[in-house]
Write a protein that holds these residues in place. Structure first.
Motif, PDB file in Angstrom:
ATOM      1  N   THR A 142       0.847  -1.194   0.000  1.00 27.98           N
ATOM      2  CA  THR A 142       0.000   0.000   0.000  1.00 27.98           C
ATOM      3  C   THR A 142       0.881   1.242   0.000  1.00 27.98           C
ATOM      4  N   THR A 143       0.605   2.153  -0.933  1.00 27.22           N
ATOM      5  CA  THR A 143       1.467   3.320  -1.105  1.00 27.22           C
ATOM      6  C   THR A 143       0.783   4.589  -0.620  1.00 27.22           C
ATOM      7  N   ALA A 144       1.599   5.534  -0.211  1.00 29.61           N
ATOM      8  CA  ALA A 144       1.150   6.881   0.141  1.00 29.61           C
ATOM      9  C   ALA A 144       1.990   7.844  -0.686  1.00 29.61           C
ATOM     10  N   VAL A 145       1.415   8.340  -1.761  1.00 27.85           N
ATOM     11  CA  VAL A 145       2.137   9.195  -2.716  1.00 27.85           C
ATOM     12  C   VAL A 145       1.906  10.655  -2.355  1.00 27.85           C
ATOM     13  N   PRO A 146       2.980  11.456  -2.203  1.00 34.23           N
ATOM     14  CA  PRO A 146       2.805  12.880  -1.895  1.00 34.23           C
ATOM     15  C   PRO A 146       1.951  13.574  -2.945  1.00 34.23           C
ATOM     16  N   ASN A 147       1.049  14.422  -2.450  1.00 38.65           N
ATOM     17  CA  ASN A 147       0.162  15.192  -3.323  1.00 38.65           C
ATOM     18  C   ASN A 147       0.023  16.580  -2.703  1.00 38.65           C
ATOM     19  N   GLY A 148       1.009  17.455  -2.994  1.00 37.16           N
ATOM     20  CA  GLY A 148       1.073  18.723  -2.301  1.00 37.16           C
ATOM     21  C   GLY A 148       1.457  18.483  -0.859  1.00 37.16           C
ATOM     22  N   GLU A 220      -7.361  10.512   0.070  1.00 31.58           N
ATOM     23  CA  GLU A 220      -6.552  11.658   0.471  1.00 31.58           C
ATOM     24  C   GLU A 220      -6.369  11.679   1.986  1.00 31.58           C
ATOM     25  N   ALA A 221      -5.119  11.813   2.414  1.00 29.48           N
ATOM     26  CA  ALA A 221      -4.781  11.905   3.831  1.00 29.48           C
ATOM     27  C   ALA A 221      -3.927  13.146   4.037  1.00 29.48           C
ATOM     28  N   GLY A 222      -4.452  14.104   4.762  1.00 30.32           N
ATOM     29  CA  GLY A 222      -3.730  15.348   4.996  1.00 30.32           C
ATOM     30  C   GLY A 222      -2.595  15.176   5.989  1.00 30.32           C
ATOM     31  N   PRO A 223      -1.791  16.211   6.160  1.00 31.71           N
ATOM     32  CA  PRO A 223      -0.654  16.113   7.096  1.00 31.71           C
ATOM     33  C   PRO A 223      -1.110  15.842   8.528  1.00 31.71           C
ATOM     34  N   GLU A 224      -2.342  16.236   8.862  1.00 29.53           N
ATOM     35  CA  GLU A 224      -2.858  15.979  10.207  1.00 29.53           C
ATOM     36  C   GLU A 224      -3.128  14.499  10.445  1.00 29.53           C
ATOM     37  N   SER A 225      -3.103  13.689   9.367  1.00 24.14           N
ATOM     38  CA  SER A 225      -3.355  12.251   9.488  1.00 24.14           C
ATOM     39  C   SER A 225      -2.107  11.464   9.843  1.00 24.14           C
ATOM     40  N   VAL A 226      -0.941  12.055   9.670  1.00 22.55           N
ATOM     41  CA  VAL A 226       0.322  11.342   9.901  1.00 22.55           C
ATOM     42  C   VAL A 226       0.599  11.243  11.398  1.00 22.55           C
ATOM     43  N   LEU A 227       0.808  10.022  11.874  1.00 22.98           N
ATOM     44  CA  LEU A 227       1.155   9.806  13.279  1.00 22.98           C
ATOM     45  C   LEU A 227       2.659   9.593  13.392  1.00 22.98           C
TER      46      LEU A 227
END
Length: 384
Positions: A142-148, A220-227
């Motif tokens: 499972t990937t998390a690709v930067p998007n802005g 979409e996962a914003g920066p507030e989603s990163v733990l």
């Protein structure tokens, strides 16, 4: 071996048993059955515990707990699992999602997520395993690709318990390709209502809500989603697994069902059982004590910050094999008890509980890391 945890723990255990007797029907076998009333019972019981500050007993008071000791929290774990987990899926949020957010979360993440967990209002699921990345979790795709400033999550998770009812997912994804597969992984806190998430239940004998596939299509996962830090998710997950593997006091249910067998059958029927079977019953009780001792060793070391992967692996091996050994012994006893007191209410409830325990035990040595992986972890620790 004296397993007494002190007067406060004894008083707490008595209080919990009174609450369970008052709010949980004697034939309750878990929240996730074909009867929606069972889930409602669990949700109501969670609120009852939360109102008394007992759902997250060992959490700091500022996060909705009572600042109790880890040993008092251990009593809660034991009584809950012994009585078929009347908190439902809340153990996930209580045992390791909440504590992990406390350790690695931002102030905003703590304010957003911890109070609902402490009140028993939210269900979490775990997005770790994938079709080709189960025991070898670090090989996930499972990937998390930067998007802005955000990320787009794409991939598939499997064996995701409670995904059909969870509001949030504690999800691990790859944010970069590094030389070591354990590097470049990141933890995300993702709402299950986010566009692009699809849940497909997997039919199994455990009943509804337990096993699911989760598909992510450019979620979409914003920066507030990163733990924690981006790319440092493996460190977080290692802590999670140590909490998870000791967080369920599986030995407590085994011990309760085993102790109930002679009482349910009655003296005459019990004495009529084959001597070899009663010897195996006694051995299973001994294995309960072994598993409890190893659990307490891990808890003591967690409290002092010295727990190792070998400690949790040793406990996990002992308790999952106990699950299966006790399930076989109990099933044989129940099968020979047809002409005993099992026609009474207590006997029927016990027989159903034994059957339920047997079903769960079949996957015990695979769930949360296979027993083969646990043996590898233990061997590495011993050979250091």
């Amino acid at each position: 071996m004296d397993f007494t945890l002190g007067e406060r723990a004894d008083a707490l255990r008595a209080e919990l048993r009174e609450l369970i007797a008052e709010h949980v029907p004697p034939d309750f076998l878990g929240a996730f059955t074909d009867d929606p009333k069972d889930l409602a019972i669990a949700q109501d019981f969670c609120r009852t515990l939360a109102d008394k500050g007992m759902l997250c007993l060992a959490w700091p008071e500022e996060y909705g707990g009572r600042g109790a000791s880890v040993w008092e929290q251990t009593v809660v774990r034991e009584e809950m699992w012994a009585h078929h987990e009347p908190r439902g899926a809340q153990y996930m949020g209580v045992n390791w999602v909440g504590p992990t957010i406390m350790r690695h979360g931002t102030g905003e993440q703590k304010r957003r997520h911890l109070p609902p967990i402490a009140r028993g209002e939210v269900i979490w699921c775990q997005g770790f395993s994938e079709p080709e990345s189960g025991s070898d979790l670090a090989s996930l795709r499972t990937t998390a690709v930067p998007n802005g400033s955000s990320f787009l999550l794409s991939g598939q998770k499997i064996w995701t318990s409670y995904a059909t009812m969870a509001q949030w997912c504690f999800l691990l994804a790859r944010t970069s390709r590094e030389e070591r597969k354990q590097q470049g992984l990141t933890v995300f806190l993702v709402p299950m209502t986010a566009p692009g998430i699809e849940v497909r239940p997997i039919r199994a004998m455990l009943g509804p809500h337990h096993l699911n596939e989760v598909f992510l299509d450019n979620v979409e996962a914003g920066p507030e989603s990163v733990l924690g830090e981006v790319g440092q998710g493996w460190k977080v997950v290692q802590e999670v697994l140590s909490f998870e593997r000791v967080g369920i006091a599986r030995y407590a249910r085994c011990e309760r069902l085993l102790h109930a067998a002679p009482r349910v059958l009655g003296e005459a029927a019990w004495e009529a059982l084959p001597e070899e079977l009663r010897a195996r019953w006694a051995r299973a009780l001994m294995l309960c004590r072994r598993a409890r001792l190893l659990a307490y060793k891990v808890i003591a070391r967690q409290d002092s910050g010295t727990v190792t992967p070998g400690d949790t692996a040793a406990y996990r091996i002992a308790v999952t094999t106990l699950d299966q050994d006790s399930a076989e012994v109990l099933s044989e006893i129940a099968g020979l008890a047809d002409n005993s007191k099992t026609d009474e209410v207590s006997g029927r409830v016990w027989a159903r509980a034994v059957e339920d325990h047997w079903k769960y035990a079949q996957a015990a040595t695979v769930a949360s890391g296979s027993i083969e992986v646990q043996r590898i972890l233990l061997a590495r620790e011993l050979l250091k």
